[in-house]
Design a protein around this motif. Sequence first.
Motif, short mmCIF file in Angstrom:
data_model
loop_
_atom_site.label_atom_id
_atom_site.label_comp_id
_atom_site.label_asym_id
_atom_site.label_seq_id
_atom_site.Cartn_x
_atom_site.Cartn_y
_atom_site.Cartn_z
N VAL A 78 48.21 45.24 43.51
CA VAL A 78 49.63 45.39 43.82
C VAL A 78 50.23 46.49 42.95
CG1 VAL A 78 50.23 43.51 42.23
CG2 VAL A 78 51.83 44.15 44.05
N GLU A 79 51.12 47.28 43.55
CA GLU A 79 51.79 48.33 42.78
C GLU A 79 52.76 47.72 41.77
OE1 GLU A 79 53.56 51.11 45.54
OE2 GLU A 79 51.63 52.05 45.97
N THR A 80 53.73 46.90 42.25
CA THR A 80 54.74 46.32 41.37
C THR A 80 54.89 44.83 41.68
OG1 THR A 80 55.90 48.44 41.43
CG2 THR A 80 57.13 46.56 40.58
N VAL A 81 54.97 44.01 40.62
CA VAL A 81 55.05 42.56 40.81
C VAL A 81 55.97 41.94 39.76
CG1 VAL A 81 53.02 42.04 39.39
CG2 VAL A 81 53.68 40.46 41.20
N GLY A 82 56.62 40.82 40.14
CA GLY A 82 57.48 40.09 39.22
C GLY A 82 56.80 38.86 38.62
N ASN A 83 56.26 37.99 39.48
CA ASN A 83 55.63 36.74 39.04
C ASN A 83 54.24 36.62 39.66
OD1 ASN A 83 58.09 35.77 37.79
ND2 ASN A 83 58.81 35.37 39.86
N ILE A 84 53.33 36.02 38.89
CA ILE A 84 51.98 35.77 39.40
C ILE A 84 51.63 34.32 39.10
CG2 ILE A 84 49.54 36.39 39.22
CD1 ILE A 84 50.54 39.17 38.16
N VAL A 85 51.36 33.55 40.15
CA VAL A 85 50.97 32.15 40.01
C VAL A 85 49.61 31.98 40.69
CG1 VAL A 85 51.55 29.75 40.52
CG2 VAL A 85 53.37 31.39 39.99
N ILE A 86 48.62 31.51 39.94
CA ILE A 86 47.28 31.34 40.48
C ILE A 86 46.84 29.90 40.27
CG2 ILE A 86 44.86 32.05 40.36
CD1 ILE A 86 45.81 34.74 39.27
N GLU A 87 46.48 29.24 41.37
CA GLU A 87 45.91 27.88 41.34
C GLU A 87 44.57 27.94 42.04
OE1 GLU A 87 48.65 25.22 43.23
OE2 GLU A 87 50.31 25.85 41.98
N GLY A 88 43.51 28.13 41.29
CA GLY A 88 42.19 28.22 41.89
C GLY A 88 41.27 29.07 41.04
N ALA A 89 40.00 29.03 41.36
CA ALA A 89 38.98 29.68 40.53
C ALA A 89 38.64 31.08 41.02
CB ALA A 89 37.72 28.82 40.53
N ALA A 90 38.29 31.92 40.07
CA ALA A 90 37.72 33.25 40.32
C ALA A 90 38.63 34.16 41.14
CB ALA A 90 36.35 33.11 40.99
N ASN A 91 39.92 34.07 40.94
CA ASN A 91 40.87 34.97 41.59
C ASN A 91 41.20 36.12 40.65
OD1 ASN A 91 41.65 33.46 44.13
ND2 ASN A 91 42.04 31.91 42.57
N THR A 92 41.50 37.30 41.21
CA THR A 92 41.83 38.47 40.41
C THR A 92 43.07 39.13 40.97
OG1 THR A 92 39.48 38.85 39.94
CG2 THR A 92 40.98 40.68 39.55
N VAL A 93 44.04 39.42 40.08
CA VAL A 93 45.21 40.20 40.45
C VAL A 93 45.24 41.42 39.54
CG1 VAL A 93 47.73 40.28 40.57
CG2 VAL A 93 46.52 38.18 41.21
N ILE A 94 45.34 42.59 40.16
CA ILE A 94 45.43 43.85 39.42
C ILE A 94 46.76 44.49 39.79
CG2 ILE A 94 44.37 46.11 39.02
CD1 ILE A 94 41.73 44.75 40.12
N TYR A 95 47.61 44.71 38.78
CA TYR A 95 48.93 45.27 39.05
C TYR A 95 49.11 46.57 38.28
CZ TYR A 95 50.68 43.64 34.51
OH TYR A 95 50.88 43.45 33.17
N GLU A 96 49.99 47.44 38.83
CA GLU A 96 50.28 48.71 38.15
C GLU A 96 51.48 48.58 37.23
OE1 GLU A 96 50.35 52.13 40.76
OE2 GLU A 96 48.72 51.27 41.96
N LYS A 97 52.56 47.90 37.70
CA LYS A 97 53.72 47.71 36.84
C LYS A 97 54.46 46.44 37.22
CE LYS A 97 56.08 51.22 39.55
NZ LYS A 97 56.81 52.46 39.57
N SER A 98 55.34 46.02 36.32
CA SER A 98 56.14 44.82 36.50
C SER A 98 57.53 45.19 37.00
CB SER A 98 56.24 44.08 35.17
OG SER A 98 57.19 43.06 35.23
N LEU A 99 58.15 44.26 37.73
CA LEU A 99 59.53 44.47 38.19
C LEU A 99 60.50 44.63 37.03
CD1 LEU A 99 59.85 41.98 41.20
CD2 LEU A 99 59.85 44.47 41.30
N THR A 100 60.23 43.94 35.92
CA THR A 100 61.15 43.95 34.78
C THR A 100 60.83 45.02 33.74
OG1 THR A 100 59.80 42.38 33.53
CG2 THR A 100 61.49 41.45 35.00
N GLY A 101 59.67 45.63 33.85
CA GLY A 101 59.26 46.58 32.82
C GLY A 101 58.48 45.89 31.70
N GLU A 102 58.63 44.58 31.60
CA GLU A 102 57.86 43.76 30.66
C GLU A 102 56.62 43.24 31.39
OE1 GLU A 102 59.08 43.11 27.44
OE2 GLU A 102 60.71 44.48 27.92
#
Length: 146
Positions: free
Chosen positions: A106-130
């Motif tokens: 994902v290019e830009t994301v605010g929240n990431i919630v993962i319920e499960g095994a072996a998942n991967t999220v790769i982000y470039e930047k956050s909506l808040t800058g943090e």
Amino acid sequence: MRKIKNILFIGVVSILIMSCTGIGIGVGVPIGPVSVGVGTTIKIPTGSTGKVGKEKGKYVVNGTNNNKTVKLNGETVEIIGSSNKLTIKGKASSIIIKGASNTVNVETVGNIVIEGAANTVIYEKSLTGELPYMDISGAGSEVYKK
């Protein structure tokens, strides 16, 4: 000799009861919400399955083996299933994954919630800058900043 005959009789009767009633004894292998016993044949899907698209203001991927690229402008993304690959151009307010072995870029994301095994999220930047808010409960699930 009589003990052996009794044991064989009990064994044969047990097998007959199990085969007539569908009751089985064996080693169970968990695969998701069910347990498959030894000797059970199951069909594993080979192509993409399930529902993919916008639904009630969010983008939903529900199924297995889906490979999609989407352009979003702040919608929530919900992935339910396994082995899905999703590339998000633009902004996702939240990414919610309920399943296993999913990959999200994902290019830009605010929240990431993962319920499960072996998942991967790769982000470039956050909506808040943090750092984005993250809630990860699943063995081997990871979030990376690109």
